[in-house]
Design a protein around this motif. Structure first.
Motif, short mmCIF file in Angstrom:
data_model
loop_
_atom_site.label_atom_id
_atom_site.label_comp_id
_atom_site.label_asym_id
_atom_site.label_seq_id
_atom_site.Cartn_x
_atom_site.Cartn_y
_atom_site.Cartn_z
N PHE A 1 0.83 -1.20 0.00
CA PHE A 1 0.00 0.00 0.00
C PHE A 1 0.87 1.25 0.00
O PHE A 1 1.65 1.48 0.93
CB PHE A 1 -0.92 0.02 1.22
CG PHE A 1 -2.06 -0.97 1.14
CD1 PHE A 1 -2.08 -1.98 0.20
CD2 PHE A 1 -3.13 -0.87 2.00
CE1 PHE A 1 -3.13 -2.90 0.11
CE2 PHE A 1 -4.19 -1.77 1.94
CZ PHE A 1 -4.19 -2.78 0.99
N ALA A 2 0.72 2.07 -1.04
CA ALA A 2 1.52 3.29 -1.16
C ALA A 2 0.77 4.47 -0.56
O ALA A 2 0.45 5.45 -1.24
CB ALA A 2 1.84 3.55 -2.64
N ASP B 1 -7.38 3.99 11.29
CA ASP B 1 -7.82 3.42 12.57
C ASP B 1 -8.59 2.12 12.36
O ASP B 1 -8.49 1.20 13.17
CB ASP B 1 -8.71 4.43 13.29
CG ASP B 1 -7.99 5.74 13.55
OD1 ASP B 1 -7.04 5.74 14.36
OD2 ASP B 1 -8.35 6.76 12.93
N TYR B 2 -9.34 2.05 11.27
CA TYR B 2 -10.11 0.85 10.93
C TYR B 2 -9.84 0.51 9.48
O TYR B 2 -9.77 1.39 8.62
CB TYR B 2 -11.60 1.08 11.16
CG TYR B 2 -11.98 1.26 12.61
CD1 TYR B 2 -12.26 0.17 13.42
CD2 TYR B 2 -12.04 2.53 13.16
CE1 TYR B 2 -12.59 0.33 14.76
CE2 TYR B 2 -12.37 2.71 14.50
CZ TYR B 2 -12.65 1.61 15.29
OH TYR B 2 -12.98 1.77 16.62
N ALA C 1 -2.21 -2.49 8.03
CA ALA C 1 -2.91 -2.31 9.30
C ALA C 1 -1.95 -2.47 10.48
O ALA C 1 -2.08 -1.77 11.49
CB ALA C 1 -4.05 -3.32 9.40
N LYS C 2 -0.97 -3.37 10.34
CA LYS C 2 0.01 -3.57 11.41
C LYS C 2 0.85 -2.31 11.59
O LYS C 2 1.06 -1.85 12.72
CB LYS C 2 0.90 -4.78 11.08
CG LYS C 2 2.02 -5.04 12.08
CD LYS C 2 2.56 -6.45 11.94
CE LYS C 2 3.27 -6.65 10.63
NZ LYS C 2 4.64 -6.04 10.63
N SER D 1 -8.91 -2.02 14.53
CA SER D 1 -9.60 -3.24 14.14
C SER D 1 -9.54 -3.41 12.63
O SER D 1 -9.53 -2.44 11.89
CB SER D 1 -11.07 -3.20 14.60
OG SER D 1 -11.73 -4.41 14.29
N VAL D 2 -9.47 -4.68 12.20
CA VAL D 2 -9.49 -5.03 10.78
C VAL D 2 -10.68 -5.94 10.53
O VAL D 2 -10.89 -6.91 11.27
CB VAL D 2 -8.19 -5.76 10.37
CG1 VAL D 2 -8.26 -6.21 8.91
CG2 VAL D 2 -6.98 -4.88 10.61
N LEU D 3 -11.45 -5.64 9.50
CA LEU D 3 -12.58 -6.49 9.11
C LEU D 3 -12.24 -7.19 7.80
O LEU D 3 -12.03 -6.53 6.78
CB LEU D 3 -13.86 -5.66 8.95
CG LEU D 3 -15.08 -6.43 8.43
CD1 LEU D 3 -15.50 -7.51 9.42
CD2 LEU D 3 -16.25 -5.48 8.14
#
Length: 360
Positions: free
Chosen positions: A100-101, A107-108, A143-144, A150-152
């Motif tokens: 991801f650039a 946050d989510y 996300a890390k 939170s990740v969905l």
């Protein structure tokens, strides 16, 4: 000028979006002032989700920042129209399978990028499985680094495979046979791998991972959508009789798009880590033939009829649970979080036909 959702969509679409944005069971306060990243932001479900976030900003000054990853910003801008010019909505064009650039964190994070069409499975099985393999890895890495709250991960009922234990519904702990050597299972096996990747990142890095397993999602799609329910809706819009070339006996759980998005947000904000949640509506558990029959019955003024190509298919089929559990999902676990479906099948078809008709 800040374009409002109400001014950018039709009244029919606005009612759908408002139904999501005003859902009391969703703890919207958790999203206030937060940044939400959605992959596949120009997709069927994501479109409704993005507009619901932005409507929260319009009505309640929630301060939600929405970032959408898409394969083509040109097509996405055509879909969102003036909404794409808002300061609280940013579109990014890139392959979800690449790092991801992005120069900001989220946050989510919601992973909705996925090829879900049978035609895509046939023509691009590599791209289909990769969105759920490499794409999920890239999303989880982002996300890390973002230290996301939170990740969905949006999985699918297809992870269940062929369950043959005689049960009448699919509960979250069931797991049936899938032939992993067949390219036809590129989607289903990819979704299984997505869930395992989520479990691995949760274990190794302590990340908060939520898993949603939607049933067959239907709603206002396009006239050229190849999914069977979309073809029925297209038939009604065009005033065509529905002709089934089988007995239409496949028994499935359907869920209208607004109910699905409401469920996804409940899972994101209230669900437990690595606890899969089925998303299905008992109001819409139906065979293919009865979905078609309902589509005809909802608009009696069109004088449409349902017929069968083969005479022998006219007889009502009987579900044999001993052969395979049908694609009927038990959503008890989700309902325990406070969610319940609001739209029954007839109402969902009515809304879908009306919206597609006004777009056509």
């Amino acid at each position: 000028m800040e374009y409002k959702v109400k001014d950018a969509v039709s009244e029919l679409v606005y009612r759908d979006i408002e139904e999501i944005a005003d859902t009391q069971m969703i703890p919207w306060e958790k999203l206030e002032g937060k940044t939400v990243l959605i992959t596949g932001a120009a997709g069927f479900i994501s479109y409704y989700m993005v507009l619901a976030f932005l409507l929260r900003n319009d009505k309640y000054q929630s301060g939600i920042k929405v970032a959408g990853l898409v394969r083509s910003t040109q097509r996405a801008r055509a879909k969102y129209g003036n909404i794409a010019e808002r300061e609280d909505f940013i579109l990014f064009e890139q392959d979800v399978c690449e790092p991801f650039a992005l120069d900001f964190g989220a946050d989510y994070v919601i992973h909705a990028a996925s090829q879900a069409s049978g035609i895509q499975f046939e023509q691009d099985p590599v791209g289909t499985i990769n969105a759920n393999l490499a794409g999920t890895v890239q999303l989880l890495e982002y996300a890390k680094k973002s230290r996301s709250e939170s990740v969905l991960l949006i999985s699918s009922l297809k992870v269940y495979g062929k369950v043959t234990d005689g049960s009448q519904k699919l509960t979250e702990e069931k797991s049936g046979y899938l032939d992993q050597t067949s390219y036809k299972n590129c989607y289903a096996v990819g979704k299984r791998a997505m869930e395992t990747l989520g479990a691995s990142y949760h274990k190794q890095y302590g990340m908060n991972i939520r898993i949603a397993r939607p049933s067959y999602i239907y709603g206002p799609s396009s006239l050229n959508d190849d999914r069977v329910w979309a073809q029925f809706i297209a038939n009604v819009v065009k005033g065509e009789d529905i002709l089934l070339k089988s007995n239409g006996g496949a028994y499935r759980s359907f869920c209208y798009v607004t109910d699905t998005v409401r469920a996804l947000l409940v899972i994101l904000l209230k669900g437990e880590n690595m606890q899969p949640y089925n998303i299905a509506s008992e109001k819409s558990d139906v065979t293919i033939r009865n979905f078609a029959k309902t589509a005809v019955q909802v608009f009696p003024e069109k004088n449409l009829k349902l017929s069968f190509f083969n005479k022998e298919d006219e007889a009502e089929p009987v579900v044999d649970y001993s052969v395979q559990t049908p694609e009927i999902m038990d959503s008890t676990r989700l309902e325990a979080l406070g969610w319940s479906a609001m739209v029954d099948l007839a109402e969902g078809i009515r809304r879908s036909v009306s919206i597609v008709a006004e777009r056509s």
